[in-house]
Design a protein around this motif. Sequence first.
Motif, PDB file in Angstrom:
ATOM      1  N   ALA A   2      12.567   8.114 -15.913  1.00 48.07           N
ATOM      2  CA  ALA A   2      11.697   7.184 -16.720  1.00 48.07           C
ATOM      3  C   ALA A   2      11.550   6.104 -15.269  1.00 48.07           C
ATOM      4  CB  ALA A   2      11.924   6.129 -17.650  1.00 48.07           C
ATOM      5  N   ILE A   3      10.331   6.258 -14.597  1.00 49.34           N
ATOM      6  CA  ILE A   3      10.031   5.984 -13.311  1.00 49.34           C
ATOM      7  C   ILE A   3       9.084   4.535 -13.618  1.00 49.34           C
ATOM      8  CG2 ILE A   3       9.046   6.063 -11.034  1.00 49.34           C
ATOM      9  CD1 ILE A   3       9.577   9.083 -11.486  1.00 49.34           C
ATOM     10  N   CYS A   4       9.170   3.431 -12.681  1.00 51.95           N
ATOM     11  CA  CYS A   4       8.139   2.664 -12.334  1.00 51.95           C
ATOM     12  C   CYS A   4       7.968   2.606 -11.093  1.00 51.95           C
ATOM     13  CB  CYS A   4       8.546   1.106 -12.800  1.00 51.95           C
ATOM     14  SG  CYS A   4       7.087   0.049 -12.640  1.00 51.95           S
ATOM     15  N   TYR A   5       6.625   2.711 -10.487  1.00 53.71           N
ATOM     16  CA  TYR A   5       6.260   2.693  -9.221  1.00 53.71           C
ATOM     17  C   TYR A   5       5.743   1.418  -8.747  1.00 53.71           C
ATOM     18  CZ  TYR A   5       6.381   7.734  -8.779  1.00 53.71           C
ATOM     19  OH  TYR A   5       6.669   9.050  -8.871  1.00 53.71           O
ATOM     20  N   PHE A   6       6.076   0.728  -7.781  1.00 50.13           N
ATOM     21  CA  PHE A   6       5.454  -0.583  -7.171  1.00 50.13           C
ATOM     22  C   PHE A   6       4.687  -0.311  -6.182  1.00 50.13           C
ATOM     23  CE2 PHE A   6       9.258  -1.470  -9.584  1.00 50.13           C
ATOM     24  CZ  PHE A   6       8.892  -2.743 -10.517  1.00 50.13           C
ATOM     25  N   ASP A   7       3.463  -0.341  -6.482  1.00 51.56           N
ATOM     26  CA  ASP A   7       2.532  -0.034  -5.260  1.00 51.56           C
ATOM     27  C   ASP A   7       1.703  -1.035  -4.670  1.00 51.56           C
ATOM     28  OD1 ASP A   7       3.048   2.613  -5.995  1.00 51.56           O
ATOM     29  OD2 ASP A   7       1.397   2.646  -7.665  1.00 51.56           O
ATOM     30  N   THR A   8       1.310  -0.897  -3.234  1.00 51.01           N
ATOM     31  CA  THR A   8       0.271  -1.715  -2.729  1.00 51.01           C
ATOM     32  C   THR A   8      -0.684  -0.636  -2.309  1.00 51.01           C
ATOM     33  OG1 THR A   8       2.148  -3.038  -1.739  1.00 51.01           O
ATOM     34  CG2 THR A   8      -0.042  -3.117  -0.553  1.00 51.01           C
ATOM     35  N   TYR A   9      -1.861  -1.107  -2.392  1.00 56.25           N
ATOM     36  CA  TYR A   9      -3.077  -0.170  -2.089  1.00 56.25           C
ATOM     37  C   TYR A   9      -3.871  -0.640  -1.066  1.00 56.25           C
ATOM     38  CZ  TYR A   9      -1.604   0.947  -6.862  1.00 56.25           C
ATOM     39  OH  TYR A   9      -1.043   1.381  -7.910  1.00 56.25           O
ATOM     40  N   GLU A  10      -4.657   0.016  -0.241  1.00 53.73           N
ATOM     41  CA  GLU A  10      -5.455  -0.373   0.751  1.00 53.73           C
ATOM     42  C   GLU A  10      -6.818   0.426   0.788  1.00 53.73           C
ATOM     43  OE1 GLU A  10      -5.177  -0.142   5.531  1.00 53.73           O
ATOM     44  OE2 GLU A  10      -3.513  -0.965   4.449  1.00 53.73           O
ATOM     45  N   ARG A  11      -7.962  -0.175   0.704  1.00 61.85           N
ATOM     46  CA  ARG A  11      -9.184   0.377   0.867  1.00 61.85           C
ATOM     47  C   ARG A  11      -9.778   0.497   2.330  1.00 61.85           C
ATOM     48  NH1 ARG A  11     -13.757  -1.685  -2.824  1.00 61.85           N
ATOM     49  NH2 ARG A  11     -13.433  -3.747  -1.894  1.00 61.85           N
ATOM     50  N   ARG A  12     -10.082   1.717   2.825  1.00 60.26           N
ATOM     51  CA  ARG A  12     -10.683   2.073   4.266  1.00 60.26           C
ATOM     52  C   ARG A  12     -11.775   2.726   3.878  1.00 60.26           C
ATOM     53  NH1 ARG A  12      -5.499   3.262   8.257  1.00 60.26           N
ATOM     54  NH2 ARG A  12      -4.283   1.573   7.615  1.00 60.26           N
ATOM     55  N   ASP A  13     -12.781   2.304   4.585  1.00 59.45           N
ATOM     56  CA  ASP A  13     -14.262   3.035   4.722  1.00 59.45           C
ATOM     57  C   ASP A  13     -14.588   3.473   3.215  1.00 59.45           C
ATOM     58  OD1 ASP A  13     -14.500   2.816   7.449  1.00 59.45           O
ATOM     59  OD2 ASP A  13     -13.144   4.378   7.456  1.00 59.45           O
ATOM     60  N   GLY A  14     -14.195   2.655   2.109  1.00 58.02           N
ATOM     61  CA  GLY A  14     -14.613   2.534   0.918  1.00 58.02           C
ATOM     62  C   GLY A  14     -13.787   3.480  -0.096  1.00 58.02           C
TER      63      GLY A  14
END
Length: 196
Positions: free
Chosen positions: A109-121
């Motif tokens: 049973a997992i929880c991911y802590f994410d950071t996302y980045e948008r590049r060129d849409g």
Amino acid sequence: MSLSDLAARLDRVESIQAIQALAVRYAMAIDARDIDAWLGMFPEDIDCGRRGKGREALRGFIEPAVRDFYRTVHQIVGHVVDTVEGDRATGRVYCRAEHEFGDLWIVQAICYFDTYERRDGVWYFARREEDFFYTCDALEHPQDAGFQRWPGPTPKHSPPMMNARFPSWLSFWKESAPEDLAKVTRHPGKPEAPSF
């Protein structure tokens, strides 16, 4: 509502939808062993820490890791995008992962802590940190496995691992008497903030 306000709201909705699809595509790529598709979910210059930078550095981590398991099933069971600010976002993903390892069927049973980045849409994972509520064979209770049966090096956390990331969980149990905790768990430990 102005057109610029409407455009900003639409961008946010589309961003959340793309980010949530990213987590599902990640799980499907791992289970299909489509390593190139999986790598494509990270920016070309992804920082892999001591392993270096770039997708090939990331390949050096993921390919050996998934060769330890013949079959896997990653089920995304919940995804909250917490913030979207321009081309950066953060979120948390709940996942139930299953791994075939010889005669064991390891469940997490997992929880991911994410950071996302948008590049060129396009939205990418800029960082993924995972933590676990438990890891054990499907035929055992998580408590019997000390919450961390894994066919390899033991995770650096000690029980209750994931739960201690929630300040509300910590404060909820902090004042409980040991005898009260013993009624609801065999492994109460001392609820305290984790050190990562």
